[in-house]
Design a protein around this motif. Structure first.
Motif, PDB file in Angstrom:
ATOM      1  N   HIS A   1      -9.252   6.563  -0.892  1.00 57.69           N
ATOM      2  CA  HIS A   1      -9.166   5.126  -0.642  1.00 57.69           C
ATOM      3  C   HIS A   1     -10.534   4.476  -0.615  1.00 57.69           C
ATOM      4  CE1 HIS A   1      -7.512   1.342   0.538  1.00 57.69           C
ATOM      5  NE2 HIS A   1      -7.916   1.382   1.791  1.00 57.69           N
TER       6      HIS A   1
ATOM      7  N   VAL B   1       0.716   4.290  -2.766  1.00 61.17           N
ATOM      8  CA  VAL B   1       0.433   5.682  -2.400  1.00 61.17           C
ATOM      9  C   VAL B   1       1.581   6.597  -2.821  1.00 61.17           C
ATOM     10  CG1 VAL B   1       0.127   7.265  -0.445  1.00 61.17           C
ATOM     11  CG2 VAL B   1      -1.119   5.096  -0.500  1.00 61.17           C
TER      12      VAL B   1
ATOM     13  N   TRP C   1      -2.370   3.039   4.227  1.00 62.83           N
ATOM     14  CA  TRP C   1      -2.720   4.166   3.341  1.00 62.83           C
ATOM     15  C   TRP C   1      -2.654   5.480   4.107  1.00 62.83           C
ATOM     16  CZ3 TRP C   1      -7.463   6.685   4.491  1.00 62.83           C
ATOM     17  CH2 TRP C   1      -7.804   7.734   3.625  1.00 62.83           C
TER      18      TRP C   1
ATOM     19  N   VAL D   1       0.835  -1.200   0.000  1.00 69.93           N
ATOM     20  CA  VAL D   1       0.000   0.000   0.000  1.00 69.93           C
ATOM     21  C   VAL D   1       0.871   1.252   0.000  1.00 69.93           C
ATOM     22  CG1 VAL D   1      -1.617   1.344   1.384  1.00 69.93           C
ATOM     23  CG2 VAL D   1      -1.973  -1.108   1.077  1.00 69.93           C
TER      24      VAL D   1
END
Length: 347
Positions: free
Chosen positions: A191, A178, A208, A174
């Motif tokens: 998200h 990002v 995230w 993740v």
């Protein structure tokens, strides 16, 4: 090959009968029957053909008395409609087969501690040598009752247990996704998460948020789906009106929701990645064939399955595991055409 005396006289065939037809020793037949890897492929084929010819079926109980093992591994899993669980179970079965073990599977509809405990007890009663719990969504984790005296490996979640844990490094995947979108110039990344109570949801959502905070980016509100394309499609209809004025980049917690989201956007004339970049997680088989091909985080389910089986076989062989040790499998970001620089600000 000719019929053995056992076949002609109607009695139950034995290893001696198989050995006579195959032209090998009874000890070789025993090794093939017990799944020993120390048999040449051509000899194994010859023995298996002889077994079929005379109608010989290995007796699991007799084999267990000889080897101390039943040659079977029990697997408890959930939601086999989900890509990750299906791929993990498939990898477990292939890895077990390579070591001469069969796989007994129980799939549970309800991810409760009681259901897991009951499934483990049922598998233990089926004379398996060990258990693997593909634990994606177990609730009330602390009350799971493990089968006493049976080797166990757990994957996909951190349980309070002395058994080995095999984890995919979801958080780093993740974070990579990002940071990829932020490097492209997006001010933040929205998200679409999984179900609120899921462990995978929590791990990916927390990673995230942490990645945005670490990079000084605003943290938008989270939208929860249920892992299905339909939920992604519904959320796409909700988010479409905010593109591109507020939203220029979205990370979905799995590829299926990302694909539903993309369809909703495309039906409304929203360009991907011209108006909004979309990334997913899992790298399912069709991710590179949708349009545009989906940027996503690839999980190595084959490595997860192999590692689970290896750790279980170590316990079966008598090696004591390190209590609660986590064995982590890395992931990788696969960049495709669904992500790009953000659109130019409207005048």
């Amino acid at each position: 090959m000719t019929d053995s005396p056992a076949t002609r006289h109607g009695r139950v065939p034995t290893m001696v009968d198989v050995a006579a037809v195959a032209g090998v020793s009874p000890q070789t037949v025993s090794r093939v029957s017990n799944g020993s890897p120390n048999v040449e492929a051509s000899t194994r084929t010859k023995v298996l053909e002889a077994m079929r010819s005379v109608g010989y079926r290995p007796n699991a109980a007799a084999r267990a008395l000889t080897t101390g093992r039943f040659g079977a591994i029990g697997v408890v899993a959930f939601s086999l409609s989900r890509f990750g669980d299906v791929k993990t179970v498939e990898a477990l079965a292939l890895a077990a087969k390579a070591h001469g073990y069969s796989t007994n599977l129980i799939s549970l509809d309800s991810p409760t501690a009681g259901g897991v405990s009951a499934a483990m007890a049922q598998l233990a009663a089926q004379n398996v040598d060990g258990l693997i719990v593909v634990e994606s969504e177990i609730l009330e984790r602390s009350s799971v009752m493990f089968a006493p005296g049976v080797p166990v490996v757990v994957t996909d979640d951190v349980l309070e247990t002395s058994y080995p844990l095999v984890m995919t490094d979801q958080a780093s995947g993740v974070t990579k996704a990002v940071e990829h979108l932020l490097r492209l110039g997006h001010k933040t990344v929205w998200h679409v998460a999984g179900p609120p109570n899921g462990n995978a949801t929590r791990v990916r959502r927390d990673a995230w948020e942490a990645a945005l905070v670490a990079n000084g980016a605003p943290v938008p509100p989270v939208y929860h789906g249920d892992w299905t394309p339909a939920s992604g499609y519904r959320l796409g209809a909700v988010l479409a009106d905010r593109i591109p004025d507020e939203i220029t980049a979205i990370l979905c917690a799995n590829d299926q929701m990302a694909m539903g989201l993309m369809r909703a956007f495309q039906e409304r004339g929203i360009s991907i990645p011209g108006d909004v970049s979309v990334a997913g997680f899992d790298d399912i088989d069709v991710a590179e064939y949708v349009w545009p091909p989906l940027t996503t985080v690839r999980q190595h389910f084959d490595q997860v399955g192999q590692l689970c089986v290896d750790l279980l076989l170590e316990q079966i062989a008598g090696r004591r595991p390190t209590p609660g040790k986590v064995h982590e499998v890395s992931v990788e970001l696969v960049v495709r055409a669904s992500t790009s620089v953000p659109p130019a600000p409207r005048s």
